[in-house]
Design an enzyme around this catalytic site. Structure first.
Site, mmCIF file in Angstrom:
data_model
loop_
_atom_site.group_PDB
_atom_site.id
_atom_site.type_symbol
_atom_site.label_atom_id
_atom_site.label_comp_id
_atom_site.label_asym_id
_atom_site.label_seq_id
_atom_site.Cartn_x
_atom_site.Cartn_y
_atom_site.Cartn_z
ATOM 1 C CB SER A 32 -0.936 0.059 1.236
ATOM 2 O OG SER A 32 -0.054 -0.009 2.481
ATOM 3 C CG ASP A 335 -5.154 5.016 6.597
ATOM 4 O OD1 ASP A 335 -4.134 4.889 7.133
ATOM 5 O OD2 ASP A 335 -5.620 4.594 5.844
ATOM 6 C CG HIS A 338 -2.036 3.416 4.387
ATOM 7 N ND1 HIS A 338 -3.253 3.130 4.694
ATOM 8 C CD2 HIS A 338 -1.305 2.469 3.942
ATOM 9 C CE1 HIS A 338 -3.422 1.446 4.513
ATOM 10 N NE2 HIS A 338 -2.080 1.306 4.168
#
Ligand code: NAG
Ligand code: NAG
Ligand code: NAG
Length: 369
Positions: A32, A335, A338
């Site tokens: 990610s 978040d 991340h």
């Protein structure tokens, strides 16, 4: 006099007109931290909010599948080299669109194959089965459409930058989040993860890659999800920046093992330029001196549902009960898991304009961002 002037003039014209040497394409693998849309295109069943605002709100103004409010490190690297943002591989565009490179990274991906996690009864937590080996398979499938014969490929890949990661963070996240302990993971998982990253790097070199950047892991002890799950009343567990010492030490351990493995690869492939990207060091700067790097808050997440670090597993960013901070540029954590675009930009500056990539990539960035 005239001749000298003419020589000087023609020299400066040549210098000005010859294009700056740079990369023609970038190939990216990872999770990610680098995914520009593959996970969303694959359905994003385990994390559907990635397809909605506030993801993407700061830069793209819509959700792109990036796990942030805007651009990622790989986006800033593309900008710095004057290349387009990397299209996600699963967009299945034709090779013309991939001629400046492609991104194989998938959010949630692991360096180890998913079988490793299924065999240990934690497979059900995986976001994706598109591990590093799966991503390398995609690269091999695509290769024949990028260049046709050996010489052609050699020439093409010499001017390509390969980003092998960041990958491996999830191989630790999944077991840590279900109760795995640091001692066990150091002994049993780190060697396998480092081995997987090292063999992926080797395979790419055997396929023609010459310029490679292999990043290490971030200081996970400064991450809101770790701080929330492993918070303790023992003040000695924290460093002076408020990060969990033991988890940061774990990241450093992974990084030191990775660096040893990369040294071995450099001996085996002396023609290849294998750079280690110190994500840990580049990020640690803003945890240590937030104001100096433009941050007002580095530990609390910008988007979340409350709690000491604004990370609440039952009201995560994008879900009912979560709110978004008004100034994401001042936050490092987006978040809970991340980072924000501002944090990724700061790390990218450290890599491209600082001393956090060793050795430095052959070509210098041509644009500032
Ligand atoms: C991963 O593969 C397993 C079978 O090996 C399957 O049951 C599971 O649904 C897959 N997971 C995802 C996220 O696709
Ligand atoms: C970690 O796990 C090992 C083996 O299961 C155990 O011996 C050890 O005490 C554990 N360490 C901690 C800090 O919990
Ligand atoms: C990069 O570094 C150079 C000199 O070290 C500096 O002049 C330039 O402003 C820096 N660029 C950015 C975007 O910080």
């Amino acid at each position: 006099m005239k001749i000298v002037f003419f020589l000087v003039l023609s020299f400066s014209i040549t210098v000005l007109c010859s294009p700056l040497p740079k990369y023609d394409s970038i190939f990216s693998f990872g999770d990610s931290l680098a995914d520009t849309g593959n996970f969303l295109l694959s359905g994003a069943l385990k994390f559907p909010v990635i397809g909605q605002l506030p993801y993407g709100q700061t830069f793209f103004r819509h959700a792109t599948g990036r796990c942030s409010d805007g651009r990622l490190i790989v986006d800033f690297i593309a900008e710095a080299y004057g290349l387009p943002y990397l299209p996600p591989y699963l967009s299945h565009d034709k090779s013309e669109k991939f001629s400046h490179g492609v991104n194989f990274a998938v959010a949630g991906a692991t360096a180890l194959d998913s079988k490793f996690f299924y065999d240990r009864n934690i497979g059900q937590f995986l976001w994706t089965n598109d591990s590093l080996a799966v991503q390398l398979g995609w690269f091999n499938n695509l290769k024949s459409s990028l260049c046709s014969h050996k010489q052609d490929c050699e020439k093409y890949f010499k001017r390509s930058l390969f980003l092998v990661g960041e990958i491996g963070g999830n191989d630790y996240n999944y077991p840590f989040f279900v109760g795995g302990n640091i001692t066990q993971l150091k002994a049993m998982v780190v060697p396998l993860v480092v081995g997987a990253i090292s063999s992926a790097t080797s395979m790419l070199i055997e396929e023609g890659a010459v310029e490679l950047i292999v990043p290490g892991n971030l200081p996970i002890g400064c991450n809101a999800v770790y701080l929330t799950l492993f918070g303790t009343s023992n003040v000695r567990a924290y460093d002076k920046n408020g990060c969990l010492k033991a988890y940061n030490a774990f990241s450093k351990y992974h990084n030191s093992q990775l660096k040893i493995a990369l040294d071995k690869l450099r001996q085996k492939y002396p023609h290849a330029k294998i750079s280690y990207a110190d994500y840990y060091g580049a990020a640690k700067r803003f945890f240590h001196a937030p104001k100096h790097y433009g941050f007002t808050e580095t530990l609390m997440s910008c988007c979340g549902g409350g709690g000491p670090y604004n990370f609440n597993n039952s009201a995560r960013c994008g879900h009912v009960g979560s709110t978004v901070c008004s100034d994401s540029k001042g936050y490092a954590n987006w978040d809970g898991v991340h980072l924000t675009e501002a944090a990724y930009r700061s790390i990218a500056l450290g890599l491209l304009n600082g001393s956090f990539t060793t050795p430095r990539p052959t070509f210098s960035p041509i644009y500032a961002f």
